[in-house]
Design an enzyme around this catalytic site. Sequence first.
Site, PDB file in Angstrom:
ATOM      1  N   TYR A  48       0.833  -1.199   0.000  1.00 15.59           N
ATOM      2  CA  TYR A  48       0.000   0.000   0.000  1.00 15.59           C
ATOM      3  C   TYR A  48       0.870   1.254   0.000  1.00 15.59           C
ATOM      4  O   TYR A  48       1.441   1.641   1.018  1.00 15.59           O
ATOM      5  CB  TYR A  48      -0.932   0.018   1.207  1.00 15.59           C
ATOM      6  CG  TYR A  48      -1.868  -1.171   1.308  1.00 15.59           C
ATOM      7  CD1 TYR A  48      -2.233  -1.909   0.174  1.00 15.59           C
ATOM      8  CD2 TYR A  48      -2.411  -1.544   2.522  1.00 15.59           C
ATOM      9  CE1 TYR A  48      -3.100  -2.981   0.266  1.00 15.59           C
ATOM     10  CE2 TYR A  48      -3.283  -2.624   2.622  1.00 15.59           C
ATOM     11  CZ  TYR A  48      -3.613  -3.345   1.492  1.00 15.59           C
ATOM     12  OH  TYR A  48      -4.472  -4.415   1.585  1.00 15.59           O
ATOM     13  N   HIS A 132       0.078 -12.098   1.252  1.00 17.29           N
ATOM     14  CA  HIS A 132      -0.688 -11.142   0.453  1.00 17.29           C
ATOM     15  C   HIS A 132      -0.854 -11.602  -0.999  1.00 17.29           C
ATOM     16  O   HIS A 132       0.130 -11.762  -1.724  1.00 17.29           O
ATOM     17  CB  HIS A 132       0.021  -9.782   0.482  1.00 17.29           C
ATOM     18  CG  HIS A 132      -0.860  -8.625   0.141  1.00 17.29           C
ATOM     19  ND1 HIS A 132      -0.395  -7.332   0.086  1.00 17.29           N
ATOM     20  CD2 HIS A 132      -2.186  -8.552  -0.151  1.00 17.29           C
ATOM     21  CE1 HIS A 132      -1.383  -6.511  -0.226  1.00 17.29           C
ATOM     22  NE2 HIS A 132      -2.477  -7.234  -0.390  1.00 17.29           N
TER      23      HIS A 132
END
Length: 323
Positions: A48, A132
Amino acid sequence: MALTLSRLGFGAAPIAGLYTAVDPDTAAATVDAAWDAGVRYFDTAPHYGLGVSERRLGVALAGRDRDAYAVSTKAGRLLVPSGGGGLDDEGGFAVPATHRRVWDLSRDGIRRSLDESLVRLGLDRVDLLYLHDPEDRLDEALATALPALAELRDEGVVAAVGAGSKDGAALTRLVREGGLDVVMVAGRYTLLEQPALTGLFPACAAAGTSVVAAGVFNSGLLASPEPDPGSTYDYGAVPPAVLARARELAAVCAEHGAVLPQAALQFPLRHPLVRSAVVGMRSPAEVERNAALLGDPVDPELWAALEGRGLIPAGAASAAPAP
């Protein structure tokens, strides 16, 4: 899972400039607003904003009682310095492209990822570490990454381990073979669609794996009372049939004195496996809105009406939320 997660979780991708820039002061104020609203679970990732999310979240949480909240971050991609300029167009974040993402699912890569995340966060631990988006690397994930996560858990470095993805089939395999404590399923268990009920949720129930629901607005389509053809669905354009279904959901909500995002946020949390709904928020106003939507229970008859019209699965109207 002994780890306690607040029912509303804070998704920290937007404060790192997902799609549009967010300044540091607004990012900090957004986390403050979440705290004031009772949020005690904060989710981030190196991906992110190329580390910006972790740094901003860490700054905003600094000075708070570390035992009063839970933080999750993710592993699987390392951030490697690059000489490139411009913005992070590849990741979709309005931040300088100072680094590039490099997949590394090895034991050393997982440990290095966590160590670097802790530095960015300014914390001595995270509570939950997810793998992830491993859907395209499942064999490697099972062979090296998940054993590395389990090792960190067994050593007491993290309290729980999991995997996050929008691919329900991939998560199902990881639950069955990988010994996960938690899965974060994005967009696959929402008011609009519930494919996670086939395969993933039964596997989680059998394995004792908890669920965190993310993408509960299907990346924007369910976030407004009147679904708009210009909204996004799974980060792309909205197919006509999907838009029609969303509008039907909105109409039934209105008949029962509710708005679509209110029902969309509350629906996943009705399932006994779902411990938290993580929502990305980029401003104090968004936090206040989502907290209000969750705190204002819909008419219970709404769920029965949606079930009666075939818009949610049979039995969903009488689901018992997790304690």
